[in-house]
Design a protein around this motif. Structure first.
Motif, short mmCIF file in Angstrom:
data_model
loop_
_atom_site.label_atom_id
_atom_site.label_comp_id
_atom_site.label_asym_id
_atom_site.label_seq_id
_atom_site.Cartn_x
_atom_site.Cartn_y
_atom_site.Cartn_z
N VAL A 1 64.52 -35.21 63.71
CA VAL A 1 64.08 -34.80 65.04
C VAL A 1 64.68 -33.43 65.36
CG1 VAL A 1 63.92 -37.19 65.84
CG2 VAL A 1 66.03 -35.91 66.24
N PHE A 2 64.13 -32.77 66.36
CA PHE A 2 64.68 -31.50 66.80
C PHE A 2 66.00 -31.70 67.55
CE2 PHE A 2 60.08 -30.30 66.69
CZ PHE A 2 60.19 -29.27 65.79
N PHE A 3 66.01 -32.67 68.47
CA PHE A 3 67.15 -32.84 69.36
C PHE A 3 67.61 -34.30 69.29
CE2 PHE A 3 63.96 -29.99 71.28
CZ PHE A 3 64.61 -28.78 71.06
N GLU A 4 68.71 -34.54 68.60
CA GLU A 4 69.22 -35.90 68.49
C GLU A 4 70.02 -36.28 69.73
OE1 GLU A 4 72.28 -33.17 66.68
OE2 GLU A 4 70.09 -33.38 66.61
N GLY A 5 70.11 -37.58 69.97
CA GLY A 5 70.93 -38.07 71.07
C GLY A 5 70.41 -37.75 72.45
N THR A 6 69.08 -37.65 72.62
CA THR A 6 68.49 -37.35 73.91
C THR A 6 67.41 -38.38 74.22
OG1 THR A 6 66.64 -35.97 73.19
CG2 THR A 6 68.80 -34.91 73.38
N SER A 7 66.95 -38.37 75.45
CA SER A 7 65.84 -39.23 75.87
C SER A 7 64.50 -38.50 75.81
CB SER A 7 66.08 -39.75 77.29
OG SER A 7 66.21 -38.66 78.21
N LYS B 1 57.24 -35.67 71.26
CA LYS B 1 57.54 -34.25 71.36
C LYS B 1 58.74 -33.85 70.51
CE LYS B 1 55.82 -33.68 76.11
NZ LYS B 1 54.88 -32.57 75.83
N ASN B 2 59.52 -34.83 70.05
CA ASN B 2 60.81 -34.55 69.42
C ASN B 2 60.76 -34.61 67.90
OD1 ASN B 2 63.52 -33.88 69.50
ND2 ASN B 2 64.23 -35.95 69.89
N MET B 3 59.79 -35.30 67.32
CA MET B 3 59.75 -35.42 65.87
C MET B 3 59.42 -34.08 65.21
SD MET B 3 60.52 -38.57 65.36
CE MET B 3 60.34 -38.47 63.58
N ILE B 4 60.12 -33.77 64.12
CA ILE B 4 59.83 -32.55 63.37
C ILE B 4 58.49 -32.68 62.65
CG2 ILE B 4 60.61 -31.10 61.46
CD1 ILE B 4 63.48 -31.90 62.23
N GLY B 5 58.25 -33.86 62.11
CA GLY B 5 57.02 -34.11 61.38
C GLY B 5 56.08 -35.03 62.13
N THR C 1 63.73 -46.26 66.95
CA THR C 1 65.08 -45.82 67.34
C THR C 1 65.60 -44.83 66.30
OG1 THR C 1 66.10 -47.68 66.16
CG2 THR C 1 65.57 -48.01 68.48
N PRO C 2 65.11 -43.58 66.30
CA PRO C 2 65.57 -42.63 65.27
C PRO C 2 67.08 -42.40 65.28
CG PRO C 2 64.33 -41.53 67.01
CD PRO C 2 64.13 -42.99 67.20
N HIS C 3 67.73 -42.58 66.44
CA HIS C 3 69.16 -42.33 66.56
C HIS C 3 70.00 -43.57 66.28
CE1 HIS C 3 68.00 -44.26 70.29
NE2 HIS C 3 69.27 -44.51 70.55
#
Length: 418
Positions: A296-302, A307-311, A347-349
């Motif tokens: 993801v671009f920004f880990e540990g966020t809501s 919008k957050n996945m790189i791929g 849950t990517p994190h």
């Protein structure tokens, strides 16, 4: 130096001509308004193009400063890069978005999101473009903070055109922490997983896997196309279970894969596209709570996963299908699109969804939900507008429903030759 560059851009714009573009979008779901306006400048410059854009956006996610004055909008940069296209080489250098892969709606390795990032993207062509090699270095975070390390990414692709109408591509990427550039991944011409494992050897240069915060993926795709149609398939492997072949009686770790299959064809005035994509559980996810290398671009966020996945935009543990129909007449286009997505827990994190690593592959597990969207759009585009140096004018209106919630939308853009 800055003044010299500005003077050079102005001189180039006046001498060679520049293009100024405005793009606006608005959507209202009868609860909230989502809108944006973007300004883009394209300037020819000594055999290249300099492209810069940015604007204002209201997405009801980001809380901007001066929110009352700006009515909930925040300003953002979108692009700022040089582009060169030659016979045997293509180069992009600067801040931009990137998309790779054969998909028209879904992209597994890199897909275009709202966030742009520093990029050096180089593609070399050989044998009349029957072979090409692409290398992309991206800086996702140039500095470290107390809880967020510097982060970089390298993507590489080898594309072959062995037969007329057939493309075969090998892809790989690696996300790494605590540095924003790794020359080994960028320059060494062997598969990225081999470079990663090189550091795990029992050797003077060896590093324990737990200390090397890298997340590598490999994949491949194939495209078969004719004059007015193309069909394609793509596979991404985050991790695969080799024990099924080497030790069938032992523990079977989960396969972590994403996939895409699609078809697009045109027979004037009709165009039809269908794509199906998905990913198994735990794909793109970190596997240790203290190693934030999820994709993801920004880990540990809501920040929303989409919008957050790189791929692949929907991340892990889902299946998605989109069907798109277009009918064109003169400068008008009518399109009807339907998308259905079924989600499990994502849950990517959180490694293994907060549990321990299971035995065997999992898919569509946990809390199941779905998202269904139907939209109809009518648009008009004219590329023969001569008044006021207008080069291209486009506007569109949309009616749709998303999980029983109706929405309306409008978009408008124009290009001006300066």
């Amino acid at each position: 130096m800055r003044g010299t560059l500005v003077a050079l851009f102005v001189f180039s714009a006046v001498l060679f001509g520049a293009t100024f573009q405005i793009e606006t979008e608005l959507e209202y779901d009868f609860k909230q308004v989502f809108d944006s306006i973007k300004f883009r400048l394209i300037v020819p410059l000594m055999g290249t193009e300099f492209i810069a854009s940015g604007g204002f956006r209201k997405d009801n996610i980001v809380t901007p400063p001066y929110g009352d004055f700006l009515r909930g909008h925040y300003w953002y940069w979108d692009e700022g890069y040089f582009k060169y296209r030659g016979q045997n080489i293509e180069v992009d250098v600067g801040v931009k978005k990137n998309t790779v892969g054969p998909g028209e709606f879904y992209n597994l390795f890199l897909s275009e999101k709202d966030f742009s990032y520093p990029t050096v993207r180089v593609t070399w062509f050989y044998l009349s473009r029957k072979i090409s090699v692409e290398t992309l270095w991206a800086v996702l975070r140039t500095f470290s903070t107390e809880d967020k390390p510097a982060k970089g990414l390298v993507y590489r692709r080898l594309l072959l055109l062995p037969l007329e109408g057939l493309e075969i591509g090998y892809q790989e990427s690696v996300l790494f922490l605590n540095r924003y550039f790794d020359p080994y991944y960028y320059f060494v011409p062997i598969p990225i997983p081999g470079i990663q494992e090189f550091w795990h050897l029992s050797a003077p240069w060896g590093v324990r896997p737990a200390q090397l915060d890298d997340n590598s993926m490999v994949g491949a795709y194939a495209v078969l196309h004719g004059g007015s149609w193309r069909t394609y398939a793509e596979l991404l492997i985050d991790d695969i279970n080799m024990n099924r072949f080497l030790s069938p009686e032992s523990y079977q770790n989960p396969d972590k894969i994403a996939f895409l299959i699609g078809f697009s064809g045109r027979r004037d005035p009709v165009r039809f596209t269908i794509e199906v994509a998905g990913a198994t559980a735990y794909t793109f996810e970190r596997t240790r709570a203290d190693k934030p290398y999820e994709y993801v671009f920004f880990e540990g966020t809501s920040y929303p996963i989409e919008k957050n996945m790189i791929g692949y935009k929907y991340g892990e543990n889902n299946i998605a299908c989109v069907i798109d129909f277009e009918y064109r007449f003169a400068n008008w286009t009518f399109s009807l699109g339907w998308e259905s997505v079924i989600f499990g827990t994502r849950t990517p994190h959180l490694p293994w969804h907060g549990g321990s690593m299971p035995s065997g592959t999992r898919w569509l597990i946990g809390e199941i939900s779905s998202l269904n969207t139907l939209r109809a759009t009518i648009s008009y585009r004219s590329q023969e507008v001569y008044a006021f140096n207008l080069e291209d004018v486009f506007f569109a209106g949309t009616l749709g429903v998303r999980n029983s919630q109706p929405f309306v939308g409008f978009s408008f853009s124009l290009s001006i030759n300066m």
